[in-house]
Design a protein around this motif. Structure first.
Motif, PDB file in Angstrom:
ATOM      1  N   VAL A 205       0.840  -1.207   0.000  1.00 59.78           N
ATOM      2  CA  VAL A 205       0.000   0.000   0.000  1.00 59.78           C
ATOM      3  C   VAL A 205       0.871   1.251   0.000  1.00 59.78           C
ATOM      4  O   VAL A 205       0.651   2.195  -0.772  1.00 59.78           O
ATOM      5  N   LEU A 206       1.870   1.256   0.869  1.00 60.22           N
ATOM      6  CA  LEU A 206       2.732   2.432   1.000  1.00 60.22           C
ATOM      7  C   LEU A 206       3.472   2.713  -0.297  1.00 60.22           C
ATOM      8  O   LEU A 206       3.563   3.873  -0.740  1.00 60.22           O
ATOM      9  N   CYS A 207       4.017   1.672  -0.920  1.00 63.32           N
ATOM     10  CA  CYS A 207       4.730   1.894  -2.183  1.00 63.32           C
ATOM     11  C   CYS A 207       3.776   2.320  -3.294  1.00 63.32           C
ATOM     12  O   CYS A 207       4.146   3.160  -4.131  1.00 63.32           O
ATOM     13  N   ALA A 243      -3.546   9.474  -3.090  1.00 60.19           N
ATOM     14  CA  ALA A 243      -2.266   9.063  -2.512  1.00 60.19           C
ATOM     15  C   ALA A 243      -2.023   9.780  -1.184  1.00 60.19           C
ATOM     16  O   ALA A 243      -1.573   9.172  -0.198  1.00 60.19           O
ATOM     17  N   GLU A 244      -2.325  11.074  -1.133  1.00 61.32           N
ATOM     18  CA  GLU A 244      -2.139  11.821   0.099  1.00 61.32           C
ATOM     19  C   GLU A 244      -3.041  11.291   1.212  1.00 61.32           C
ATOM     20  O   GLU A 244      -2.627  11.172   2.376  1.00 61.32           O
ATOM     21  N   ALA A 273      -6.793   2.830   3.326  1.00 58.19           N
ATOM     22  CA  ALA A 273      -5.524   3.234   2.709  1.00 58.19           C
ATOM     23  C   ALA A 273      -5.235   2.393   1.469  1.00 58.19           C
ATOM     24  O   ALA A 273      -4.796   2.920   0.436  1.00 58.19           O
ATOM     25  N   ALA A 274      -5.479   1.082   1.554  1.00 51.70           N
ATOM     26  CA  ALA A 274      -5.245   0.213   0.399  1.00 51.70           C
ATOM     27  C   ALA A 274      -6.135   0.611  -0.765  1.00 51.70           C
ATOM     28  O   ALA A 274      -5.703   0.655  -1.927  1.00 51.70           O
ATOM     29  N   THR A 275      -7.398   0.924  -0.458  1.00 54.82           N
ATOM     30  CA  THR A 275      -8.341   1.321  -1.501  1.00 54.82           C
ATOM     31  C   THR A 275      -7.960   2.665  -2.095  1.00 54.82           C
ATOM     32  O   THR A 275      -7.941   2.841  -3.322  1.00 54.82           O
ATOM     33  N   SER A 363      14.984   7.574   5.027  1.00 51.23           N
ATOM     34  CA  SER A 363      15.156   7.285   6.456  1.00 51.23           C
ATOM     35  C   SER A 363      13.813   7.026   7.132  1.00 51.23           C
ATOM     36  O   SER A 363      13.718   6.173   8.027  1.00 51.23           O
ATOM     37  N   VAL A 364      12.771   7.743   6.714  1.00 51.98           N
ATOM     38  CA  VAL A 364      11.427   7.497   7.256  1.00 51.98           C
ATOM     39  C   VAL A 364      10.970   6.081   6.901  1.00 51.98           C
ATOM     40  O   VAL A 364      10.410   5.354   7.731  1.00 51.98           O
ATOM     41  N   LEU A 365      11.205   5.670   5.664  1.00 51.74           N
ATOM     42  CA  LEU A 365      10.833   4.325   5.237  1.00 51.74           C
ATOM     43  C   LEU A 365      11.611   3.269   6.013  1.00 51.74           C
ATOM     44  O   LEU A 365      11.037   2.274   6.491  1.00 51.74           O
TER      45      LEU A 365
END
Length: 425
Positions: A205-207, A243-244, A273-275, A363-365
């Motif tokens: 989801v994040l990517c 995305a935001e 979030a996934a949707t 760094s956050v990732l």
């Protein structure tokens, strides 16, 4: 009429949704409204054991539908497993399909819908340069997606992905007609997901959100003709908005969902979030991390994550896309520093300021991946420097994805990204 050299038009589409706790129990009504009477449910053995497919089948039968379950979908589907599902479906006649499970079930159902409605060799439809990139000859049948993981967003996208054994690489089929006709999204179905699966799916989801948000803008492409418009048109204002929204939900609930899987609000946030990320990348597209992921998954030799089938080496899709993400976003930072910094701050508003701004998002990732137990380097799943040329070769075959990268990438740059990803960040 004014002629423009660059694109001035973008397209955006999404699957109609029904979202909320208990939504799955209304699926019989929803299928009947689409004109489906004889329906094939596609799922995998692990999901069958949860009882969810039978629950979906009973809900459909209660509305007078004739239902059968195909339960041999392979986790991380291959051209062979998709072919077996198509062969089973061809033994009867269906006027609708239901996919119950993660992206593996949903993508398999998309391929079955395509191949039974417009029969052809599978590789005729697979994306170039591996396949012919053939478009469907017309509309497909109704397909309702019931996701049981908060991950791929496949319920909203026009693509299906599989491991092409013949080529030892992942690729897929892309066309707007593959998009499901409806998604029934019930957060209750994700409560049994173990932490490792939750983490891997969440990284997908994040990517999705980060790659679509940082993709090459739609107006940077050469102008299309109406008949040449593609499913992935580049970053655009509508995809950016979704995305935001996804990044905000992930910031609030990703760690909670992994570390406390019984938190229904966190689970609901992750499904949303996934949707939302699917509604973004399903139109804008994804780029380098996903392109790198396909040879990584296709060439993995010994990695066997504990919460997945143990019969063979397996690199879950969500992990494979995340392994090169920190190095990728360090590389793409110069294309739009403000956007990369904004994405990082949406994910982690209080992250320490690094010496170099380009290091903030990586760094956050990396910090998130450490917190949820996901390897943040390809060495963590068994790859070595001697594998780099093989991985670069496989990535270069993902032309559809690399074309959406915001910064030009060739073999040399890809090798640098893989090399930078050998060790944990």
């Amino acid at each position: 009429m004014t002629e423009y050299q660059n694109e001035t038009v973008f397209t955006w589409g999404a699957t109609p949704l029904k979202f909320g706790a208990g939504a799955v129990d209304e699926i019989g009504h929803d299928l009947a409204q689409q004109g489906a009477q004889r329906v094939l449910i596609l799922t995998d053995p692990g999901i069958v054991a949860s009882g969810v497919p039978e629950r979906v089948a009973e809900a459909a039968r209660s509305s007078g539908l004739d239902v059968e379950i195909y339960d041999q979908v392979k986790v991380e589907p291959t051209d062979e497993s998709v072919g077996a599902a198509v062969e089973f479906a061809q033994q009867s006649t269906w006027d609708g399909f239901v996919a119950v499970g993660g992206g593996s079930s949903i993508d398999t159902a998309k391929a079955v819908n395509l191949m039974t409605t417009w029969p052809a060799d599978l590789y005729d439809y697979v994306n170039p340069p591996i396949g012919g990139g053939k478009a469907p000859d017309g509309p497909l049948k109704p397909l309702v997606a019931v996701p049981t993981t908060a991950g791929t967003g496949a319920e909203t996208t026009p693509v299906c992905i599989m491991d092409l054994k013949r080529h030892k690489v992942k690729s897929g089929i892309s066309h707007a007609r593959l998009r499901p006709t409806m998604a029934v999204i019930d957060p209750l179905l994700t409560l049994p997901m173990p932490p490792e699966v939750t983490a891997a799916c969440g990284m997908d989801v994040l990517c999705h959100a980060l790659e679509s948000y940082t993709a090459k803008p739609f107006h940077a492409f050469a102008r299309h003709r109406p008949e040449t418009r593609v499913a992935y048109c580049g970053a655009n204002p509508i995809s950016d908005a979704w995305a935001e929204q996804a990044l905000g939900l992930l910031a609030r609930s990703f760690r909670k969902a992994v570390l406390n899987g019984g938190d229904l609000q966190a689970r609901t946030d992750m499904m949303l979030a996934a949707t939302f990320a699917g509604m973004g990348f399903g139109n804008a597209g994804v780029h380098i991390p996903h392109a790198c992921a396909y040879p990584l998954a296709g060439q993995v030799r010994s990695y066997r994550p504990g919460s997945y089938p143990q019969d063979e080496a397996l690199l879950p899709h969500g992990k494979s896309v995340s392994l090169t993400a920190p190095a990728t976003f360090a590389y793409t930072f110069p294309t739009d520093p403000d956007r990369h910094l904004r994405a990082a701050r949406m994910l982690d508003p209080i992250a320490p300021e690094p010496e170099e701004p380009a290091e903030l998002l990586p760094s956050v990732l990396a910090r998130l991946m450490r917190d949820i137990g996901v390897p943040n380097g390809i060495g963590g799943v068994g790859f070595e420097e001697s594998d780099l040329s093989m991985l670069v070769e496989g990535t270069l075959k993902q032309e559809r994805l690399l074309a959406i990268a915001p910064r030009r990438v060739d073999g040399e740059q890809l090798e640098n990204i893989f090399r930078a990803s050998l060790q944990n960040w």
